[in-house]
Design a protein around this motif. Structure first.
Motif, PDB file in Angstrom:
ATOM      1  N   LEU A  49       0.822  -1.216   0.000  1.00 52.77           N
ATOM      2  CA  LEU A  49       0.000   0.000   0.000  1.00 52.77           C
ATOM      3  C   LEU A  49       0.852   1.261   0.000  1.00 52.77           C
ATOM      4  CD1 LEU A  49      -2.825  -0.852   2.567  1.00 52.77           C
ATOM      5  CD2 LEU A  49      -2.983  -0.837   0.084  1.00 52.77           C
ATOM      6  N   PHE A  50       1.893   1.275   0.833  1.00 50.75           N
ATOM      7  CA  PHE A  50       2.679   2.497   1.010  1.00 50.75           C
ATOM      8  C   PHE A  50       3.806   2.577  -0.026  1.00 50.75           C
ATOM      9  CE2 PHE A  50       0.993   1.914   5.428  1.00 50.75           C
ATOM     10  CZ  PHE A  50       0.146   3.016   5.395  1.00 50.75           C
ATOM     11  N   THR A  51       3.409   2.697  -1.285  1.00 48.38           N
ATOM     12  CA  THR A  51       4.369   2.835  -2.377  1.00 48.38           C
ATOM     13  C   THR A  51       4.828   4.288  -2.491  1.00 48.38           C
ATOM     14  OG1 THR A  51       2.607   3.273  -3.975  1.00 48.38           O
ATOM     15  CG2 THR A  51       3.233   0.963  -3.638  1.00 48.38           C
ATOM     16  N   ASP A  52       5.865   4.529  -3.287  1.00 49.15           N
ATOM     17  CA  ASP A  52       6.343   5.904  -3.483  1.00 49.15           C
ATOM     18  C   ASP A  52       5.243   6.785  -4.066  1.00 49.15           C
ATOM     19  OD1 ASP A  52       8.833   5.633  -2.434  1.00 49.15           O
ATOM     20  OD2 ASP A  52       9.839   5.227  -4.326  1.00 49.15           O
ATOM     21  N   ASN A  53       4.476   6.219  -5.004  1.00 56.99           N
ATOM     22  CA  ASN A  53       3.393   7.000  -5.630  1.00 56.99           C
ATOM     23  C   ASN A  53       2.350   7.424  -4.595  1.00 56.99           C
ATOM     24  OD1 ASN A  53       4.608   6.768  -8.073  1.00 56.99           O
ATOM     25  ND2 ASN A  53       3.217   5.246  -8.894  1.00 56.99           N
ATOM     26  N   ILE A  54       1.988   6.498  -3.721  1.00 49.20           N
ATOM     27  CA  ILE A  54       0.995   6.789  -2.688  1.00 49.20           C
ATOM     28  C   ILE A  54       1.539   7.822  -1.700  1.00 49.20           C
ATOM     29  CG2 ILE A  54      -0.120   5.817  -0.637  1.00 49.20           C
ATOM     30  CD1 ILE A  54      -1.692   5.206  -3.099  1.00 49.20           C
ATOM     31  N   LEU A  55       2.757   7.617  -1.252  1.00 49.55           N
ATOM     32  CA  LEU A  55       3.334   8.512  -0.254  1.00 49.55           C
ATOM     33  C   LEU A  55       3.661   9.888  -0.815  1.00 49.55           C
ATOM     34  CD1 LEU A  55       5.693   6.031   1.628  1.00 49.55           C
ATOM     35  CD2 LEU A  55       3.413   6.800   2.290  1.00 49.55           C
ATOM     36  N   SER A  56       3.721   9.984  -2.158  1.00 44.46           N
ATOM     37  CA  SER A  56       4.028  11.272  -2.794  1.00 44.46           C
ATOM     38  C   SER A  56       2.772  12.099  -3.054  1.00 44.46           C
ATOM     39  CB  SER A  56       4.762  11.041  -4.123  1.00 44.46           C
ATOM     40  OG  SER A  56       6.001  10.401  -3.908  1.00 44.46           O
ATOM     41  N   MET A  57       1.602  11.604  -2.636  1.00 43.52           N
ATOM     42  CA  MET A  57       0.357  12.352  -2.845  1.00 43.52           C
ATOM     43  C   MET A  57       0.358  13.655  -2.043  1.00 43.52           C
ATOM     44  SD  MET A  57      -2.808   9.622  -2.969  1.00 43.52           S
ATOM     45  CE  MET A  57      -2.519   8.959  -1.337  1.00 43.52           C
ATOM     46  N   ASP A  58      -0.376  14.617  -2.553  1.00 42.89           N
ATOM     47  CA  ASP A  58      -0.592  15.897  -1.879  1.00 42.89           C
ATOM     48  C   ASP A  58      -1.946  15.830  -1.169  1.00 42.89           C
ATOM     49  OD1 ASP A  58      -1.139  18.494  -1.104  1.00 42.89           O
ATOM     50  OD2 ASP A  58      -0.396  19.403  -2.945  1.00 42.89           O
ATOM     51  N   LYS A  59      -1.948  16.047   0.144  1.00 41.10           N
ATOM     52  CA  LYS A  59      -3.204  15.901   0.890  1.00 41.10           C
ATOM     53  C   LYS A  59      -4.243  16.944   0.496  1.00 41.10           C
ATOM     54  CE  LYS A  59      -1.551  18.545   4.925  1.00 41.10           C
ATOM     55  NZ  LYS A  59      -2.513  19.637   4.855  1.00 41.10           N
ATOM     56  N   ASP A  60      -3.832  18.012  -0.158  1.00 39.05           N
ATOM     57  CA  ASP A  60      -4.780  19.059  -0.563  1.00 39.05           C
ATOM     58  C   ASP A  60      -5.183  18.965  -2.030  1.00 39.05           C
ATOM     59  OD1 ASP A  60      -4.735  20.337   1.978  1.00 39.05           O
ATOM     60  OD2 ASP A  60      -2.799  21.220   1.459  1.00 39.05           O
ATOM     61  N   ALA A  61      -4.620  17.989  -2.751  1.00 41.48           N
ATOM     62  CA  ALA A  61      -4.875  17.882  -4.196  1.00 41.48           C
ATOM     63  C   ALA A  61      -6.095  17.017  -4.481  1.00 41.48           C
ATOM     64  CB  ALA A  61      -3.652  17.302  -4.903  1.00 41.48           C
ATOM     65  N   LEU A  62      -6.671  17.232  -5.670  1.00 39.22           N
ATOM     66  CA  LEU A  62      -7.737  16.380  -6.186  1.00 39.22           C
ATOM     67  C   LEU A  62      -7.230  15.764  -7.483  1.00 39.22           C
ATOM     68  CD1 LEU A  62     -10.934  18.568  -5.619  1.00 39.22           C
ATOM     69  CD2 LEU A  62     -10.203  16.577  -4.301  1.00 39.22           C
ATOM     70  N   TYR A  63      -7.358  14.461  -7.618  1.00 43.47           N
ATOM     71  CA  TYR A  63      -6.797  13.735  -8.751  1.00 43.47           C
ATOM     72  C   TYR A  63      -7.898  13.203  -9.663  1.00 43.47           C
ATOM     73  CZ  TYR A  63      -2.664  13.744  -5.733  1.00 43.47           C
ATOM     74  OH  TYR A  63      -1.627  14.118  -4.935  1.00 43.47           O
ATOM     75  N   VAL A  64      -7.699  13.351 -10.983  1.00 37.38           N
ATOM     76  CA  VAL A  64      -8.640  12.793 -11.959  1.00 37.38           C
ATOM     77  C   VAL A  64      -8.282  11.335 -12.199  1.00 37.38           C
ATOM     78  CG1 VAL A  64      -9.123  14.988 -13.075  1.00 37.38           C
ATOM     79  CG2 VAL A  64      -7.206  13.610 -13.867  1.00 37.38           C
ATOM     80  N   SER A  65      -9.122  10.634 -12.977  1.00 37.56           N
ATOM     81  CA  SER A  65      -9.020   9.181 -13.094  1.00 37.56           C
ATOM     82  C   SER A  65      -7.669   8.700 -13.600  1.00 37.56           C
ATOM     83  CB  SER A  65     -10.125   8.655 -14.023  1.00 37.56           C
ATOM     84  OG  SER A  65     -11.389   8.926 -13.475  1.00 37.56           O
ATOM     85  N   ASN A  66      -7.128   9.346 -14.650  1.00 45.42           N
ATOM     86  CA  ASN A  66      -5.849   8.857 -15.183  1.00 45.42           C
ATOM     87  C   ASN A  66      -4.711   9.097 -14.196  1.00 45.42           C
ATOM     88  OD1 ASN A  66      -5.991  11.659 -15.576  1.00 45.42           O
ATOM     89  ND2 ASN A  66      -4.625  11.598 -17.333  1.00 45.42           N
ATOM     90  N   GLN A  67      -4.811  10.135 -13.366  1.00 45.74           N
ATOM     91  CA  GLN A  67      -3.802  10.365 -12.331  1.00 45.74           C
ATOM     92  C   GLN A  67      -3.914   9.308 -11.232  1.00 45.74           C
ATOM     93  OE1 GLN A  67      -4.998  14.480 -11.528  1.00 45.74           O
ATOM     94  NE2 GLN A  67      -3.008  15.198 -12.270  1.00 45.74           N
ATOM     95  N   VAL A  68      -5.155   8.954 -10.897  1.00 43.72           N
ATOM     96  CA  VAL A  68      -5.370   7.893  -9.901  1.00 43.72           C
ATOM     97  C   VAL A  68      -4.789   6.578 -10.412  1.00 43.72           C
ATOM     98  CG1 VAL A  68      -7.093   6.583  -8.618  1.00 43.72           C
ATOM     99  CG2 VAL A  68      -7.435   9.017  -9.016  1.00 43.72           C
ATOM    100  N   ALA A  69      -4.983   6.307 -11.713  1.00 49.47           N
ATOM    101  CA  ALA A  69      -4.440   5.082 -12.306  1.00 49.47           C
ATOM    102  C   ALA A  69      -2.923   5.046 -12.189  1.00 49.47           C
ATOM    103  CB  ALA A  69      -4.872   4.981 -13.772  1.00 49.47           C
TER     104      ALA A  69
END
Length: 336
Positions: A49-69
């Motif tokens: 679960l705690f991959t680099d991609n996950i840990l690099s998220m911005d807590k204030d950002a909103l992500y669209v579907s392709n970014q979530v992918a």
């Protein structure tokens, strides 16, 4: 103003601190709260679960579907399918209406999606219906106005049990894994229901797989594959209850056809380019006016037969026609 050397952090240290902050935020949000998180935790899968991609998220950002992918390391169609199946649980922010409707996901929704993707799909622990059973405890949340009639989700059940730990009987139940035995029992019940589906459902699934395999791996031309692709719409009309599986394979087949068309186009372009190079070479060594006229006619026909490549053909001619004799061919060809 003077700074201590120890106060200065490198870019890598700042990024690492940011990742650690996101890890702590996610643990605070999901630990002892989410039943899916607890599955990962008890199986020692938290590193998944705690991959680099996950840990690099911005807590204030909103992500669209392709970014979530990208963050979840999967395909966009998989994100769309899982969101459609578990919309209430993932709880994205919806914008627009109808065909223009889009979804945006905060870091909590993305992390939920990551847990779902890891537990479902090819070679994974659960099917989507089984995961629904775990999350919703046998009933999808409804919009009833009587809160006492609303089904209790597994997350809610888990939280209640955590609060009841102070009582000895509930403490014993948690420590003896009774809660997770109950979850496993519900999964088994769902599995048994799936196994008891009618043979006609099995036949539909076989048709879907057969159609997809024919498109993805058959030797038919792209034109025939496009005709076969239309059969997915017929299957949707005949078997609406199987729409999830049909749409999943339909999306994958569409991506395959797009790739085939790109490959076919590239092959044709290389073939035309090679033919032009051969004709120009023949023209440059020919001493016969008749033969040169024949070559010019062949080049002209090649351009007429590929009107969508007319500009490219002239560009290739310009590039290949470096010598004086070849430039004569280029000017005559353009003057036609």
């Amino acid at each position: 103003m003077e700074y201590e050397y120890s106060d200065i952090r490198t870019k890598e240290e700042v990024e690492e601190a940011s990742k650690e902050e996101m890890r702590e935020l996610l643990i605070e949000t999901f630990d002892n709260v989410s039943v899916l998180y607890e599955i990962y935790k008890r199986r020692s899968w938290l590193d998944k679960l705690f991959t680099d991609n996950i840990l690099s998220m911005d807590k204030d950002a909103l992500y669209v579907s392709n970014q979530v992918a990208t963050i979840c390391e999967t395909q966009t169609y998989m994100i769309n399918n899982r969101r459609r199946e578990l919309l209430d649980y993932i709880n994205p922010i919806s914008m627009g209406e109808g065909s223009s409707k889009t979804f945006k996901h905060n870091y909590i929704s993305v992390f939920k999606m990551k847990m779902i993707i890891g537990l479902t799909g090819e070679g994974s622990e659960y099917t989507v219906p089984q995961l629904k059973e775990i999350i919703y405890s046998g009933g999808k949340p409804t919009t009833t106005t009587n809160k006492s009639e609303e089904p209790t989700s597994s997350d809610q059940m888990f939280q209640m049990m955590q609060k009841m730990k102070r009582f000895e009987k509930f403490l014993d139940m948690i420590e003896s894994d009774e809660f997770f035995k109950e979850i496993d029992r519900r999964v088994q019940v769902t599995t048994d229901k799936l196994l008891k589906e009618s043979s006609s459902d099995d036949e539909v699934h076989e048709k879907i797989i057969k159609l997809f395999d024919k498109i993805a791996y058959g030797n038919e031309s792209v034109a025939i594959k496009e005709e076969l692709f239309k059969e997915f719409d017929s299957l949707l009309e005949l078997y609406p209850k199987q729409s999830y599986s049909i749409n999943m394979y339909k999306t994958a087949a569409d991506e395959k056809i797009t790739r085939f068309k790109q490959d076919e186009r590239e092959l044709h372009v290389q073939k035309v380019k090679g033919t032009i190079a051969d004709l120009i070479e023949k023209y440059s060594v020919s001493n016969s006016d008749n033969e040169r006229d024949t070559i010019k006619n062949q080049l002209s026909r090649l351009s007429d037969q590929n009107p969508d490549m007319s500009f490219d053909i002239r560009m290739w001619l310009s590039t290949l026609s470096k010598e004086k004799a070849k430039k004569g061919l280029l000017s005559r060809f353009f003057s036609n």
